[in-house]
Design a protein around this motif. Sequence first.
Motif, PDB file in Angstrom:
ATOM      1  N   UNK A  67     105.457  72.713 -98.956  1.00 21.11           N
ATOM      2  CA  UNK A  67     104.564  72.901-100.085  1.00 21.11           C
ATOM      3  C   UNK A  67     104.557  71.715-101.038  1.00 21.11           C
ATOM      4  N   UNK A  68     103.628  71.762-101.961  1.00 19.07           N
ATOM      5  CA  UNK A  68     103.505  70.737-102.997  1.00 19.07           C
ATOM      6  C   UNK A  68     104.268  71.230-104.226  1.00 19.07           C
ATOM      7  N   UNK A  69     105.393  70.611-104.519  1.00 14.31           N
ATOM      8  CA  UNK A  69     106.232  71.058-105.629  1.00 14.31           C
ATOM      9  C   UNK A  69     106.347  69.939-106.668  1.00 14.31           C
ATOM     10  N   UNK A  70     107.012  70.249-107.750  1.00 18.35           N
ATOM     11  CA  UNK A  70     107.147  69.269-108.826  1.00 18.35           C
ATOM     12  C   UNK A  70     105.887  69.103-109.654  1.00 18.35           C
ATOM     13  N   UNK A  71     105.019  70.122-109.653  1.00 17.60           N
ATOM     14  CA  UNK A  71     103.782  70.054-110.446  1.00 17.60           C
ATOM     15  C   UNK A  71     104.154  70.176-111.925  1.00 17.60           C
ATOM     16  N   UNK A  72     103.735  69.220-112.751  1.00 17.31           N
ATOM     17  CA  UNK A  72     104.099  69.286-114.175  1.00 17.31           C
ATOM     18  C   UNK A  72     103.395  70.432-114.888  1.00 17.31           C
ATOM     19  N   UNK A  73     103.969  70.852-115.997  1.00 19.64           N
ATOM     20  CA  UNK A  73     103.389  71.937-116.780  1.00 19.64           C
ATOM     21  C   UNK A  73     102.072  71.505-117.414  1.00 19.64           C
ATOM     22  N   UNK A 112     102.307  78.764-111.286  1.00 17.83           N
ATOM     23  CA  UNK A 112     103.466  78.802-110.387  1.00 17.83           C
ATOM     24  C   UNK A 112     104.099  77.424-110.239  1.00 17.83           C
ATOM     25  N   UNK A 113     103.260  76.364-110.314  1.00 21.08           N
ATOM     26  CA  UNK A 113     103.696  74.965-110.187  1.00 21.08           C
ATOM     27  C   UNK A 113     104.289  74.686-108.808  1.00 21.08           C
ATOM     28  N   UNK A 114     103.810  75.420-107.835  1.00 24.58           N
ATOM     29  CA  UNK A 114     104.166  75.215-106.438  1.00 24.58           C
ATOM     30  C   UNK A 114     103.018  75.742-105.587  1.00 24.58           C
ATOM     31  N   UNK A 115     102.552  74.933-104.642  1.00 17.91           N
ATOM     32  CA  UNK A 115     101.455  75.333-103.764  1.00 17.91           C
ATOM     33  C   UNK A 115     101.921  75.180-102.326  1.00 17.91           C
ATOM     34  N   UNK A 116     101.802  76.246-101.539  1.00 17.93           N
ATOM     35  CA  UNK A 116     102.189  76.227-100.128  1.00 17.93           C
ATOM     36  C   UNK A 116     100.964  76.524 -99.266  1.00 17.93           C
ATOM     37  N   UNK A 117     101.032  76.232 -97.964  1.00 18.10           N
ATOM     38  CA  UNK A 117      99.875  76.521 -97.092  1.00 18.10           C
ATOM     39  C   UNK A 117      99.469  77.990 -97.067  1.00 18.10           C
TER      40      UNK A 117
END
Length: 345
Positions: free
Chosen positions: A162-168, A252-257
Amino acid sequence: MSAAVESTVADTPVSADRPDGRRRPPPLLRALPAVLALVLLAAAPFFLAPFATTVLGRVLVFALFAVSLDLLVGVTGLPSLGHAAYFGVGAYTAGLVSVHVTSEGVVPVLAAGLAGAVAAAATGWLAVRSSGVFFLMLTLAIGEIVFQLATTLDSVTGGSNGLYGIPAVRLGGTPLTLAGYVYWFVLAVTVAGFACLWLVSRSPVGGVLRGIRDNEPRMRSLGYSPFRYKYVAFVIAGAFAGVAGGLFAAQVRLVTPSEAGFTTGALALLAVVLGGAGSLWGPVLGAAVVVLVRDALGPTLDGHGPLVLGIVFVLAVYLLPRGFAGLAGVSGALRRRRAARGGAT
């Protein structure tokens, strides 16, 4: 001919009376339940714990996603199993914009809506040329393609991790880290998105879409282009699914498939069926049931949340064939029947 029909409809006065002869309540009174619901939602963080506030925010995000699907399913008559593709595209776009460009305000969310619209425009020109089972299978294939791309493009999406580390989200340079502030941001965008979809549904375009849903050959004989209107509805629905995905990434600041997968699209369709297709507000209640059973009750059910959802769906099919929105129609029919009996006596 279509222009003449539109002119005739526009010149026809709208009666303020109900079919049972009673006067309709004034607009302000009809809007009162929505205003009260909005006030209660806005005040929720003052009375709920942070976890409950976060769950309620997820309800709002999923509600906007379900309402965007309802524009296809209930208003246009296009049942889709791949609508999660545009939700996932929006979520990844918002996450990437937040990481590499800016997380300021609604910029990532607007980028997510634009990406959802572009993806829907690129795939909808083929999908809306079909109907019935063929449309259902095409949208399912589109969703699976997006899911596979999200899984394999590791350098962009992070792959299965997933795409993590998305800032607030930031407002005026200040990051929104408290659950209540994030919730209010989600609420504001959700209400704006719902208002836009409601206006589309109540506009002349929405009337044409309902006509195409009910009798496409007749609308074609009146001079309307079903392909053009269905394509516009498909793009609009994709855009607001992208906005919902952007809100999901912001919260959530996390996106998965899985956000673009079949399960997400099926749950949205379940919310539409539970709430009542075509009502717009009904899928909001359906989304609340789905998210509460999955996120709030799921941990207490030892992983049997999907089983409970299945039981709820079966009961709703038998007891509420028109969803929660059908209850309003039933109560109205009972009132008209009582009024008719009173008039007869």
